[in-house]
Motif scaffolding. Sequence first.
Motif, PDB file in Angstrom:
ATOM      1  N   PHE A 182     -60.355  56.715  18.444  1.00 39.96           N
ATOM      2  CA  PHE A 182     -61.336  55.940  19.194  1.00 39.96           C
ATOM      3  C   PHE A 182     -60.827  55.637  20.605  1.00 39.96           C
ATOM      4  O   PHE A 182     -61.543  55.844  21.587  1.00 39.96           O
ATOM      5  N   LEU A 183     -59.595  55.161  20.704  1.00 37.45           N
ATOM      6  CA  LEU A 183     -59.020  54.830  22.014  1.00 37.45           C
ATOM      7  C   LEU A 183     -58.948  56.061  22.913  1.00 37.45           C
ATOM      8  O   LEU A 183     -59.331  56.008  24.091  1.00 37.45           O
ATOM      9  N   CYS A 184     -58.471  57.163  22.379  1.00 41.44           N
ATOM     10  CA  CYS A 184     -58.354  58.386  23.186  1.00 41.44           C
ATOM     11  C   CYS A 184     -59.725  58.851  23.675  1.00 41.44           C
ATOM     12  O   CYS A 184     -59.858  59.284  24.827  1.00 41.44           O
ATOM     13  N   ALA A 185     -60.742  58.733  22.838  1.00 37.02           N
ATOM     14  CA  ALA A 185     -62.095  59.120  23.256  1.00 37.02           C
ATOM     15  C   ALA A 185     -62.605  58.220  24.377  1.00 37.02           C
ATOM     16  O   ALA A 185     -63.217  58.701  25.347  1.00 37.02           O
ATOM     17  N   ARG A 186     -62.356  56.906  24.289  1.00 38.68           N
ATOM     18  CA  ARG A 186     -62.815  55.988  25.346  1.00 38.68           C
ATOM     19  C   ARG A 186     -62.073  56.279  26.646  1.00 38.68           C
ATOM     20  O   ARG A 186     -62.637  56.275  27.726  1.00 38.68           O
ATOM     21  N   TRP A 187     -60.765  56.504  26.543  1.00 44.41           N
ATOM     22  CA  TRP A 187     -59.974  56.785  27.741  1.00 44.41           C
ATOM     23  C   TRP A 187     -60.376  58.113  28.353  1.00 44.41           C
ATOM     24  O   TRP A 187     -60.420  58.238  29.572  1.00 44.41           O
ATOM     25  N   ILE A 214     -55.338  54.048  32.714  1.00 45.97           N
ATOM     26  CA  ILE A 214     -55.442  54.918  31.538  1.00 45.97           C
ATOM     27  C   ILE A 214     -54.101  55.601  31.263  1.00 45.97           C
ATOM     28  O   ILE A 214     -53.663  55.681  30.118  1.00 45.97           O
ATOM     29  N   ALA A 215     -53.438  56.076  32.304  1.00 44.24           N
ATOM     30  CA  ALA A 215     -52.135  56.728  32.122  1.00 44.24           C
ATOM     31  C   ALA A 215     -51.129  55.755  31.500  1.00 44.24           C
ATOM     32  O   ALA A 215     -50.364  56.136  30.597  1.00 44.24           O
ATOM     33  N   ALA A 216     -51.134  54.509  31.945  1.00 42.73           N
ATOM     34  CA  ALA A 216     -50.221  53.506  31.387  1.00 42.73           C
ATOM     35  C   ALA A 216     -50.544  53.236  29.918  1.00 42.73           C
ATOM     36  O   ALA A 216     -49.638  53.123  29.082  1.00 42.73           O
ATOM     37  N   LYS A 217     -51.817  53.167  29.586  1.00 51.05           N
ATOM     38  CA  LYS A 217     -52.205  52.917  28.195  1.00 51.05           C
ATOM     39  C   LYS A 217     -51.845  54.100  27.305  1.00 51.05           C
ATOM     40  O   LYS A 217     -51.427  53.915  26.166  1.00 51.05           O
ATOM     41  N   ARG A 218     -51.988  55.313  27.819  1.00 51.49           N
ATOM     42  CA  ARG A 218     -51.597  56.496  27.038  1.00 51.49           C
ATOM     43  C   ARG A 218     -50.077  56.495  26.796  1.00 51.49           C
ATOM     44  O   ARG A 218     -49.618  56.847  25.715  1.00 51.49           O
ATOM     45  N   ARG A 219     -49.315  56.090  27.796  1.00 56.04           N
ATOM     46  CA  ARG A 219     -47.860  55.999  27.627  1.00 56.04           C
ATOM     47  C   ARG A 219     -47.503  54.921  26.610  1.00 56.04           C
ATOM     48  O   ARG A 219     -46.583  55.086  25.807  1.00 56.04           O
ATOM     49  N   MET A 220     -48.237  53.806  26.632  1.00 54.61           N
ATOM     50  CA  MET A 220     -48.003  52.736  25.665  1.00 54.61           C
ATOM     51  C   MET A 220     -48.310  53.236  24.249  1.00 54.61           C
ATOM     52  O   MET A 220     -47.537  52.985  23.315  1.00 54.61           O
ATOM     53  N   LEU A 221     -49.395  53.961  24.093  1.00 52.85           N
ATOM     54  CA  LEU A 221     -49.747  54.519  22.788  1.00 52.85           C
ATOM     55  C   LEU A 221     -48.656  55.479  22.303  1.00 52.85           C
ATOM     56  O   LEU A 221     -48.240  55.426  21.140  1.00 52.85           O
ATOM     57  N   TRP A 262     -45.525  55.434  23.143  1.00 50.57           N
ATOM     58  CA  TRP A 262     -44.351  54.620  22.807  1.00 50.57           C
ATOM     59  C   TRP A 262     -44.514  53.985  21.432  1.00 50.57           C
ATOM     60  O   TRP A 262     -43.576  53.978  20.624  1.00 50.57           O
ATOM     61  N   ILE A 263     -45.700  53.453  21.141  1.00 53.66           N
ATOM     62  CA  ILE A 263     -45.955  52.842  19.830  1.00 53.66           C
ATOM     63  C   ILE A 263     -45.752  53.879  18.727  1.00 53.66           C
ATOM     64  O   ILE A 263     -45.096  53.615  17.717  1.00 53.66           O
ATOM     65  N   GLU A 264     -46.302  55.066  18.932  1.00 56.72           N
ATOM     66  CA  GLU A 264     -46.188  56.119  17.920  1.00 56.72           C
ATOM     67  C   GLU A 264     -44.733  56.562  17.731  1.00 56.72           C
ATOM     68  O   GLU A 264     -44.263  56.721  16.605  1.00 56.72           O
ATOM     69  N   ARG A 265     -44.005  56.773  18.834  1.00 52.19           N
ATOM     70  CA  ARG A 265     -42.606  57.197  18.738  1.00 52.19           C
ATOM     71  C   ARG A 265     -41.738  56.128  18.091  1.00 52.19           C
ATOM     72  O   ARG A 265     -40.895  56.423  17.241  1.00 52.19           O
ATOM     73  N   THR A 266     -41.946  54.877  18.479  1.00 53.55           N
ATOM     74  CA  THR A 266     -41.164  53.774  17.928  1.00 53.55           C
ATOM     75  C   THR A 266     -41.431  53.615  16.443  1.00 53.55           C
ATOM     76  O   THR A 266     -40.500  53.427  15.650  1.00 53.55           O
ATOM     77  N   SER A 267     -42.688  53.708  16.048  1.00 53.39           N
ATOM     78  CA  SER A 267     -43.050  53.581  14.634  1.00 53.39           C
ATOM     79  C   SER A 267     -42.457  54.722  13.825  1.00 53.39           C
ATOM     80  O   SER A 267     -41.945  54.509  12.716  1.00 53.39           O
ATOM     81  N   ALA A 268     -42.528  55.934  14.351  1.00 51.59           N
ATOM     82  CA  ALA A 268     -41.966  57.092  13.644  1.00 51.59           C
ATOM     83  C   ALA A 268     -40.448  56.944  13.502  1.00 51.59           C
ATOM     84  O   ALA A 268     -39.891  57.217  12.433  1.00 51.59           O
ATOM     85  N   TRP A 269     -39.789  56.522  14.567  1.00 52.05           N
ATOM     86  CA  TRP A 269     -38.334  56.345  14.517  1.00 52.05           C
ATOM     87  C   TRP A 269     -37.968  55.286  13.475  1.00 52.05           C
ATOM     88  O   TRP A 269     -37.047  55.469  12.687  1.00 52.05           O
ATOM     89  N   ALA A 270     -38.692  54.176  13.478  1.00 52.15           N
ATOM     90  CA  ALA A 270     -38.408  53.098  12.524  1.00 52.15           C
ATOM     91  C   ALA A 270     -38.612  53.589  11.089  1.00 52.15           C
ATOM     92  O   ALA A 270     -37.795  53.310  10.203  1.00 52.15           O
ATOM     93  N   ALA A 271     -39.694  54.338  10.863  1.00 47.09           N
ATOM     94  CA  ALA A 271     -39.957  54.867   9.517  1.00 47.09           C
ATOM     95  C   ALA A 271     -38.867  55.855   9.098  1.00 47.09           C
ATOM     96  O   ALA A 271     -38.398  55.824   7.952  1.00 47.09           O
TER      97      ALA A 271
END
Length: 142
Positions: A17-22, A93-100, A102-111
């Motif tokens: 949803f976020l990627c489509a809006r951006w 939008i570029a900053a929000k994509r980078r934040m997304l 980061w969230i994905e990479r951090t979550s994957a690393w933690a898992a």
Amino acid sequence: MSDPRDPRDPRDSLVEFLCARWDERERVAKAAIQGPWRTGEAAEHLIDEVVYGTSPIRSTAIVQVANLEMAWNKRENAAHIVLNDPAYVLADIAAKRRMLDWIERTSAWAADNNLWTCDEAEPLRLLAKPYQEHPDYPKDQP
């Protein structure tokens, strides 16, 4: 970012949803007359309630982006439009994509490292909050 135990993680719908809006906002910003945008207050010979941008034909010329002479709250609306010029929207939008990312990479690393993480969906819900009235907003989200 999906949980391997859940074939359809609710976070996936938020990311899509976020990627489509951006993507929509990015398309519109790229199609708009480029900035920097400014109001007529920036120059003595221009009209205060008009927003101006750079001409797509000649970069030294200015063109009208929006004329608010007949609008309510002319100056405030013009200032709001100027604050949301294409360059700002694209950077946002570029900053929000980078934040997304980061969230994905951090979550994957933690898992991968068997570490506890906070509610990973919460930052996604916060990013999606401005769009909650959109008809495509994921129904599985609060």
